[in-house]
Write a protein that holds these residues in place. Structure first.
Motif, mmCIF file in Angstrom:
data_model
loop_
_atom_site.group_PDB
_atom_site.id
_atom_site.type_symbol
_atom_site.label_atom_id
_atom_site.label_comp_id
_atom_site.label_asym_id
_atom_site.label_seq_id
_atom_site.Cartn_x
_atom_site.Cartn_y
_atom_site.Cartn_z
ATOM 1 N N ALA A 84 0.834 -1.206 0.000
ATOM 2 C CA ALA A 84 0.000 0.000 0.000
ATOM 3 C C ALA A 84 0.871 1.259 0.000
ATOM 4 O O ALA A 84 0.581 2.236 -0.711
ATOM 5 C CB ALA A 84 -0.925 -0.002 1.217
ATOM 6 N N LEU A 85 1.960 1.258 0.773
ATOM 7 C CA LEU A 85 2.850 2.414 0.810
ATOM 8 C C LEU A 85 3.612 2.575 -0.503
ATOM 9 O O LEU A 85 3.835 3.694 -0.980
ATOM 10 C CB LEU A 85 3.823 2.296 1.981
ATOM 11 N N LEU A 86 4.005 1.473 -1.122
ATOM 12 C CA LEU A 86 4.674 1.546 -2.417
ATOM 13 C C LEU A 86 3.736 2.131 -3.478
ATOM 14 O O LEU A 86 4.164 2.897 -4.345
ATOM 15 C CB LEU A 86 5.165 0.163 -2.848
ATOM 16 N N ARG A 87 2.464 1.765 -3.402
ATOM 17 C CA ARG A 87 1.485 2.344 -4.339
ATOM 18 C C ARG A 87 1.450 3.863 -4.184
ATOM 19 O O ARG A 87 1.417 4.597 -5.175
ATOM 20 C CB ARG A 87 0.083 1.774 -4.076
ATOM 21 N N ARG A 88 1.415 4.313 -2.954
ATOM 22 C CA ARG A 88 1.357 5.755 -2.720
ATOM 23 C C ARG A 88 2.594 6.457 -3.255
ATOM 24 O O ARG A 88 2.507 7.502 -3.898
ATOM 25 C CB ARG A 88 1.209 6.034 -1.219
ATOM 26 N N LEU A 89 3.766 5.909 -2.979
ATOM 27 C CA LEU A 89 4.996 6.530 -3.448
ATOM 28 C C LEU A 89 5.047 6.562 -4.970
ATOM 29 O O LEU A 89 5.561 7.516 -5.566
ATOM 30 C CB LEU A 89 6.206 5.774 -2.896
ATOM 31 N N ALA A 90 4.512 5.535 -5.604
ATOM 32 C CA ALA A 90 4.544 5.468 -7.065
ATOM 33 C C ALA A 90 3.641 6.511 -7.715
ATOM 34 O O ALA A 90 3.780 6.783 -8.912
ATOM 35 C CB ALA A 90 4.141 4.064 -7.531
ATOM 36 N N THR A 91 2.728 7.094 -6.951
ATOM 37 C CA THR A 91 1.864 8.134 -7.519
ATOM 38 C C THR A 91 2.544 9.494 -7.543
ATOM 39 O O THR A 91 2.077 10.401 -8.233
ATOM 40 C CB THR A 91 0.544 8.266 -6.727
ATOM 41 N N THR A 92 3.630 9.659 -6.793
ATOM 42 C CA THR A 92 4.280 10.971 -6.715
ATOM 43 C C THR A 92 5.750 10.946 -7.116
ATOM 44 O O THR A 92 6.409 11.979 -7.091
ATOM 45 C CB THR A 92 4.168 11.540 -5.286
ATOM 46 N N HIS A 93 6.279 9.776 -7.433
ATOM 47 C CA HIS A 93 7.677 9.660 -7.826
ATOM 48 C C HIS A 93 7.790 8.890 -9.143
ATOM 49 O O HIS A 93 7.084 7.899 -9.358
ATOM 50 C CB HIS A 93 8.493 8.942 -6.747
ATOM 51 N N ALA A 94 8.700 9.356 -9.979
ATOM 52 C CA ALA A 94 8.905 8.690 -11.265
ATOM 53 C C ALA A 94 9.553 7.320 -11.078
ATOM 54 O O ALA A 94 9.312 6.399 -11.863
ATOM 55 C CB ALA A 94 9.763 9.561 -12.178
ATOM 56 N N ARG A 95 10.384 7.184 -10.036
ATOM 57 C CA ARG A 95 11.058 5.908 -9.777
ATOM 58 C C ARG A 95 11.122 5.670 -8.284
ATOM 59 O O ARG A 95 11.483 6.556 -7.505
ATOM 60 C CB ARG A 95 12.472 5.930 -10.354
#
Length: 459
Positions: free
Chosen positions: A307-318
């Motif tokens: 769930a946290l990786l999903r969130r980070l992937a919405t605001t970071h290119a990598r």
């Protein structure tokens, strides 16, 4: 590109809800005799609206929760089609800045009327009825003359305040995020006033089906109101203390200055140590950047990690998901095996697989973050009480490492992602303990790696 489209990211984040909702929408429109082109056009508008930037509670997930209630009372409804249409359109317009005072609800009703005009498949009487129902959600109050279906609809929309404490806590945080433009003391005052008024009603819910939520709803509303009032008083106390310090300086009162300044310094230290580095759920303040490193032991990977990786992937290119391990320690499951499990969980979602790379790091994670030129080093945290001390010691290492051990460069800033209250009970140790006790873990790990986690950790 650093500019990850927020609306697209929201749609991907809510993809599991979008899939089920899409099926439901197309079935409803087919039953009304609406052609496929018009059905698709309005589905795209609905999806776009509920995935707008700035929405955290009034999203596709909210619609899914309401339809879950519908499915439980189908036999009690007189006009399920009208009820479902009201649900689809009741929050299609939601602007926390400009839509107060009932404007959101009135504008949503107008959009529904536009839909009815476009498709030509909804009779005038039904249009008037559904529009009236949507406007009822201004105050969530029904009269004795309102239809039973209207009362069910209003109760469904209010049912969130009668949910379990983890879900209610998530909802409360989501509402605050939608109103983040409102100064905190002012938000506390008006939100607490609304909650106190809700809890003091003779009846919160209109129908017998939802009356079972009354006591929980009152407890939730009263508890949040009390916390908001205390927080508001704390904010006011800091403001008063600042005035005291200023007056003490002007009038040369050393004792008052010393006491007041000490309080302000303690407050500043708390902000520096905790609040400044915390990204609270639902991550409205999550920074947008090119590269992020998310480090954990992933021993094993669980639903909270993904769930946290999903969130980070919405605001970071990598995003680099770092499986960290200490070479001097012995692990029951190797870092490479844990990375394989994490890769399988990430690969289950195509959009996530494109943005997240899983790596094993046996040395200092801060050094790896520097090598990758990461903008931020993220860690997950359930609460300061549970994880705070250990995490702050790691953060100190991340700061001191580059300065003392080299290369002598500015450390990568550490940020803590607060767990969704609904998954704050999940930890790798809980997964391992359940496996050791032959207890189910299906609620703790992604379904796609469930069997593999059991196989790896049963020995």
């Amino acid at each position: 590109s650093v500019d990850v489209n927020k609306q697209t990211a929201n749609a991907e984040l809510l993809g599991q809800h979008a899939s089920a909702l899409s099926t439901r929408w197309f079935k409803l429109c087919t039953g009304l005799g609406i052609n496929e082109e018009m059905t698709k056009r309005w589905w795209e508008k609905i999806c776009k609206s509920y995935c707008e930037e700035g929405r955290f509670y009034h999203t596709l997930e909210h619609l899914q929760e309401l339809f879950t209630h519908v499915d439980r009372i189908t036999s009690e409804l007189s006009d399920q089609i009208s009820l479902e249409l009201a649900i689809w359109f009741h929050d299609i317009v939601y602007d926390a800045r400009k839509g107060t005072g009932g404007k959101n609800e009135e504008d949503s009703a107008l959009v529904f009327c536009q839909f009815a005009d476009d498709v030509g498949a909804v009779c005038a009487a039904r249009v008037a009825k559904i529009s009236r129902w949507i406007v009822l959600t201004k105050h969530h109050r029904c009269s004795v003359d309102d239809e039973l279906d209207a009362k069910y609809f209003v109760d469904m929309d209010m049912a969130i305040i009668g949910q379990s404490q983890p879900r209610y806590s998530a909802y409360a945080s989501e509402v605050r995020a939608e109103y983040s433009h409102v100064p905190w003391p002012m938000f506390c005052y008006y939100r607490a006033r609304f909650l106190r008024a809700t809890a003091s009603q003779d009846r919160i819910f209109n129908t017998q089906h939802f009356r079972g939520l009354e006591s929980t709803a009152r407890a939730n509303a009263s508890r949040e109101a009390r916390l908001l009032e205390l927080s508001m008083l704390a904010s006011l106390a800091v403001a008063v203390d600042s005035i005291v310090v200023l007056v003490a300086v002007m009038l040369n009162i050393p004792t008052a200055f010393s006491v007041g300044a000490s309080v302000l310094i303690l407050r500043l230290l708390f902000w520096l140590a905790a609040e400044r580095t915390l990204v609270p759920y639902p991550y409205a303040s999550l920074p947008r950047a090119l590269t992020a490193v998310f480090a954990a032991s992933f021993n094993p990977p669980h639903a909270g990690h993904v769930a946290l990786l999903r969130r980070l992937a919405t605001t970071h290119a990598r995003v680099y998901a770092v499986v960290s391990h200490n070479p001097s320690k012995t692990y029951a499951v190797s870092a490479e095996e844990r990375a394989t499990l994490l890769e399988a969980a990430v690969a289950n979602e195509a959009w996530l697989r494109e943005r997240v790379e899983c790596v094993v790091v046996g040395g200092y994670v801060w050094r790896y973050a520097l090598e990758r030129r990461a903008d931020f080093l993220f860690r997950g945290i359930r609460s300061w009480r549970d994880d705070g001390l250990a995490e702050k010691l790691l953060e100190a290492l991340n700061i001191a490492g580059p300065l003392l051990l080299g290369p002598c460069r500015m450390p990568v800033p550490t940020r803590y992602l607060q767990a969704d209250p609904r998954s704050a009970h999940i930890s790798s140790s809980t997964v391992r303990r359940r496996i050791a006790n032959s207890e189910p873990i299906c609620d703790l790990v992604p379904a796609c790696i469930h069997e593999r986690v059991l196989a790896a950790y049963r020995h």
